[in-house]
Design an enzyme around this catalytic site. Sequence first.
Site, PDB file in Angstrom:
ATOM      1  N   ASP A 169      -4.557   3.641  -2.467  1.00  0.00           N
ATOM      2  CA  ASP A 169      -5.690   3.985  -1.611  1.00  0.00           C
ATOM      3  C   ASP A 169      -6.255   5.345  -1.995  1.00  0.00           C
ATOM      4  O   ASP A 169      -5.672   6.383  -1.680  1.00  0.00           O
ATOM      5  CB  ASP A 169      -5.250   3.988  -0.140  1.00  0.00           C
ATOM      6  CG  ASP A 169      -5.133   2.587   0.426  1.00  0.00           C
ATOM      7  OD1 ASP A 169      -6.091   1.806   0.287  1.00  0.00           O
ATOM      8  OD2 ASP A 169      -4.075   2.268   1.006  1.00  0.00           O
ATOM      9  N   GLY A 182      -4.985  -4.040   5.935  1.00  0.00           N
ATOM     10  CA  GLY A 182      -4.991  -3.311   7.193  1.00  0.00           C
ATOM     11  C   GLY A 182      -4.295  -4.065   8.306  1.00  0.00           C
ATOM     12  O   GLY A 182      -4.755  -5.121   8.726  1.00  0.00           O
ATOM     13  N   GLY A 183      -3.150  -3.540   8.724  1.00  0.00           N
ATOM     14  CA  GLY A 183      -2.418  -4.158   9.831  1.00  0.00           C
ATOM     15  C   GLY A 183      -1.802  -5.504   9.496  1.00  0.00           C
ATOM     16  O   GLY A 183      -1.486  -6.293  10.390  1.00  0.00           O
ATOM     17  N   HIS A 215      -7.998   0.906  -4.519  1.00  0.00           N
ATOM     18  CA  HIS A 215      -8.957   0.706  -3.420  1.00  0.00           C
ATOM     19  C   HIS A 215      -9.721   2.013  -3.245  1.00  0.00           C
ATOM     20  O   HIS A 215      -9.199   2.982  -2.699  1.00  0.00           O
ATOM     21  CB  HIS A 215      -8.170   0.320  -2.154  1.00  0.00           C
ATOM     22  CG  HIS A 215      -9.048   0.118  -0.964  1.00  0.00           C
ATOM     23  ND1 HIS A 215      -8.543  -0.009   0.317  1.00  0.00           N
ATOM     24  CD2 HIS A 215     -10.402  -0.004  -0.848  1.00  0.00           C
ATOM     25  CE1 HIS A 215      -9.549  -0.179   1.169  1.00  0.00           C
ATOM     26  NE2 HIS A 215     -10.677  -0.176   0.494  1.00  0.00           N
ATOM     27  N   HIS A 235      -0.917  -1.197  -4.296  1.00  0.00           N
ATOM     28  CA  HIS A 235      -2.248  -0.884  -3.756  1.00  0.00           C
ATOM     29  C   HIS A 235      -2.366   0.630  -3.610  1.00  0.00           C
ATOM     30  O   HIS A 235      -1.616   1.252  -2.858  1.00  0.00           O
ATOM     31  CB  HIS A 235      -2.392  -1.594  -2.409  1.00  0.00           C
ATOM     32  CG  HIS A 235      -3.725  -1.471  -1.766  1.00  0.00           C
ATOM     33  ND1 HIS A 235      -4.791  -2.290  -2.089  1.00  0.00           N
ATOM     34  CD2 HIS A 235      -4.180  -0.637  -0.795  1.00  0.00           C
ATOM     35  CE1 HIS A 235      -5.833  -1.968  -1.333  1.00  0.00           C
ATOM     36  NE2 HIS A 235      -5.494  -0.956  -0.552  1.00  0.00           N
ATOM     37  N   SER A 286       0.838  -1.198   0.000  1.00  0.00           N
ATOM     38  CA  SER A 286       0.000   0.000   0.000  1.00  0.00           C
ATOM     39  C   SER A 286       0.873   1.247   0.000  1.00  0.00           C
ATOM     40  O   SER A 286       1.615   1.499   0.960  1.00  0.00           O
ATOM     41  CB  SER A 286      -0.902   0.012   1.240  1.00  0.00           C
ATOM     42  OG  SER A 286      -1.479   1.294   1.366  1.00  0.00           O
ATOM     43  N   GLY A 332      -9.460   4.206   6.192  1.00  0.00           N
ATOM     44  CA  GLY A 332      -9.242   5.627   6.476  1.00  0.00           C
ATOM     45  C   GLY A 332      -7.805   6.028   6.705  1.00  0.00           C
ATOM     46  O   GLY A 332      -7.410   7.139   6.387  1.00  0.00           O
ATOM     47  N   ARG A 333      -7.017   5.121   7.274  1.00  0.00           N
ATOM     48  CA  ARG A 333      -5.603   5.463   7.457  1.00  0.00           C
ATOM     49  C   ARG A 333      -4.753   4.210   7.658  1.00  0.00           C
ATOM     50  O   ARG A 333      -5.286   3.148   8.018  1.00  0.00           O
ATOM     51  CB  ARG A 333      -5.400   6.448   8.606  1.00  0.00           C
ATOM     52  CG  ARG A 333      -5.918   5.962   9.907  1.00  0.00           C
ATOM     53  CD  ARG A 333      -5.948   7.062  10.965  1.00  0.00           C
ATOM     54  NE  ARG A 333      -6.642   6.570  12.142  1.00  0.00           N
ATOM     55  CZ  ARG A 333      -6.093   5.793  13.071  1.00  0.00           C
ATOM     56  NH1 ARG A 333      -4.817   5.437  12.985  1.00  0.00           N
ATOM     57  NH2 ARG A 333      -6.803   5.349  14.089  1.00  0.00           N
ATOM     58  N   GLY A 334      -3.460   4.369   7.413  1.00  0.00           N
ATOM     59  CA  GLY A 334      -2.528   3.253   7.568  1.00  0.00           C
ATOM     60  C   GLY A 334      -2.048   3.130   9.005  1.00  0.00           C
ATOM     61  O   GLY A 334      -2.343   3.974   9.852  1.00  0.00           O
ATOM     62  N   GLY A 335      -1.324   2.061   9.274  1.00  0.00           N
ATOM     63  CA  GLY A 335      -0.668   1.887  10.566  1.00  0.00           C
ATOM     64  C   GLY A 335      -1.585   1.524  11.719  1.00  0.00           C
ATOM     65  O   GLY A 335      -1.223   1.693  12.880  1.00  0.00           O
ATOM     66  N   GLY A 395       1.111  -2.000   4.108  1.00  0.00           N
ATOM     67  CA  GLY A 395       1.703  -0.678   3.933  1.00  0.00           C
ATOM     68  C   GLY A 395       2.928  -0.524   4.799  1.00  0.00           C
ATOM     69  O   GLY A 395       4.065  -0.734   4.350  1.00  0.00           O
ATOM     70  N   THR A 396       2.690  -0.195   6.064  1.00  0.00           N
ATOM     71  CA  THR A 396       3.818   0.082   6.963  1.00  0.00           C
ATOM     72  C   THR A 396       4.755  -1.129   7.092  1.00  0.00           C
ATOM     73  O   THR A 396       5.972  -0.947   7.166  1.00  0.00           O
ATOM     74  CB  THR A 396       3.305   0.487   8.359  1.00  0.00           C
ATOM     75  OG1 THR A 396       2.278  -0.415   8.767  1.00  0.00           O
ATOM     76  CG2 THR A 396       2.723   1.883   8.342  1.00  0.00           C
TER      77      THR A 396
HETATM   78  C1  DX5 Z   1      -6.566   1.790   5.129  1.00  0.00           C
HETATM   79  C2  DX5 Z   1      -6.011   1.408   3.789  1.00  0.00           C
HETATM   80  C3  DX5 Z   1      -4.907   0.434   3.822  1.00  0.00           C
HETATM   81  C4  DX5 Z   1      -3.687   0.897   4.558  1.00  0.00           C
HETATM   82  C5  DX5 Z   1      -2.930  -0.292   5.042  1.00  0.00           C
HETATM   83  O1  DX5 Z   1      -7.663   2.590   4.928  1.00  0.00           O
HETATM   84  O2  DX5 Z   1      -7.023   0.865   2.983  1.00  0.00           O
HETATM   85  O3  DX5 Z   1      -4.561   0.031   2.511  1.00  0.00           O
HETATM   86  O4  DX5 Z   1      -2.863   1.678   3.788  1.00  0.00           O
HETATM   87  O5  DX5 Z   1      -1.849   0.156   5.769  1.00  0.00           O
HETATM   88  P1  DX5 Z   1      -1.153  -0.745   6.872  1.00  0.00           P
HETATM   89  O6  DX5 Z   1      -0.643  -1.969   6.193  1.00  0.00           O
HETATM   90  O7  DX5 Z   1      -0.091   0.136   7.387  1.00  0.00           O
HETATM   91  O8  DX5 Z   1      -2.211  -1.064   7.893  1.00  0.00           O
HETATM   92 ZN    ZN Z   2      -6.449  -0.120   1.117  1.00  0.00          ZN
END
Ligand code: DX5
Ligand code: ZN
Length: 230
Positions: free
Chosen positions: A36, A175-176, A68, A34, A9, A145-148, A196-197
């Site tokens: 977002d 996610g996670g 996404h 990916h 991501s 909505g957000r990563g991490g 992502g992270t």
């Molecule tokens: C959350 C996003 C994810 C996010 C995943 O809304 O859809 O794609 O970037 O990030 P990580 O892997 O850090 O949870």
């Molecule tokens: Zn995503």
Amino acid sequence: MPHAIISPSVLASDFGQLTAECKRMIKNGADWLHMDVMDGHFVPNITMGAPILTCVKKGVPDIFMDCHMMVAQPEKWVDDIAAAGGALYCFHLEATSDPLALIDVIHGKKMKAGVAISPDTPSSAITDQVANAADMLLVMTVYPGRGGQKFLDRCLPKVADLRARFPEKDIEVDGGVGPSTIDACAHAGSNVIVAGTAIFNAPDPEQVITLLKATVNTAQAHAAAQRAQQ
Ligand code: DX5
Ligand code: ZN
């Protein structure tokens, strides 16, 4: 048998170097990227849209953009994302009243169609008809909505349910997800892995991608062997 597809991501990347970051991930073994897309309505944040994806596609022509769409009106953006070079358009089931029609429109634009469900949406909300029409199902393992964020393992039974219903379908988790949660995701039956992270912040992203891929492929081979015995 569905095979592992690793889709880092870019939300966790350095957006100022987005093209270089995508190239770096492909070099490290990423299958897809990916992307977002957030509109400030379906989720509070705003990230990127078609103009940025157009630039990425221009800089990395071979990229597979797994888009996404965390947007309130997914019908609205199909043309723009297709024109930008999107390969897969994954919309949220919660954001549309006619998923089948939307899948048709996406296919009409020569993109694969994905259907995503947020943590509070049951897997039963994805009807057999919708799942059969879609190319991929996405089970969110955090609130979009957000990563991490922290992985929600209570979402995994939904992955297992969808895998039992659709043994050959691409099923994505997002996610996670990372080395500490991949065993559970792979065991539940997901084969398309968004991280992502866990990938972008790793000292050795190639090692993480290799581990995620191997874990999924081993679990899928095991599941296929079990099915063959039944
Ligand atoms: C959350 C996003 C994810 C996010 C995943 O809304 O859809 O794609 O970037 O990030 P990580 O892997 O850090 O949870
Ligand atoms: Zn995503």
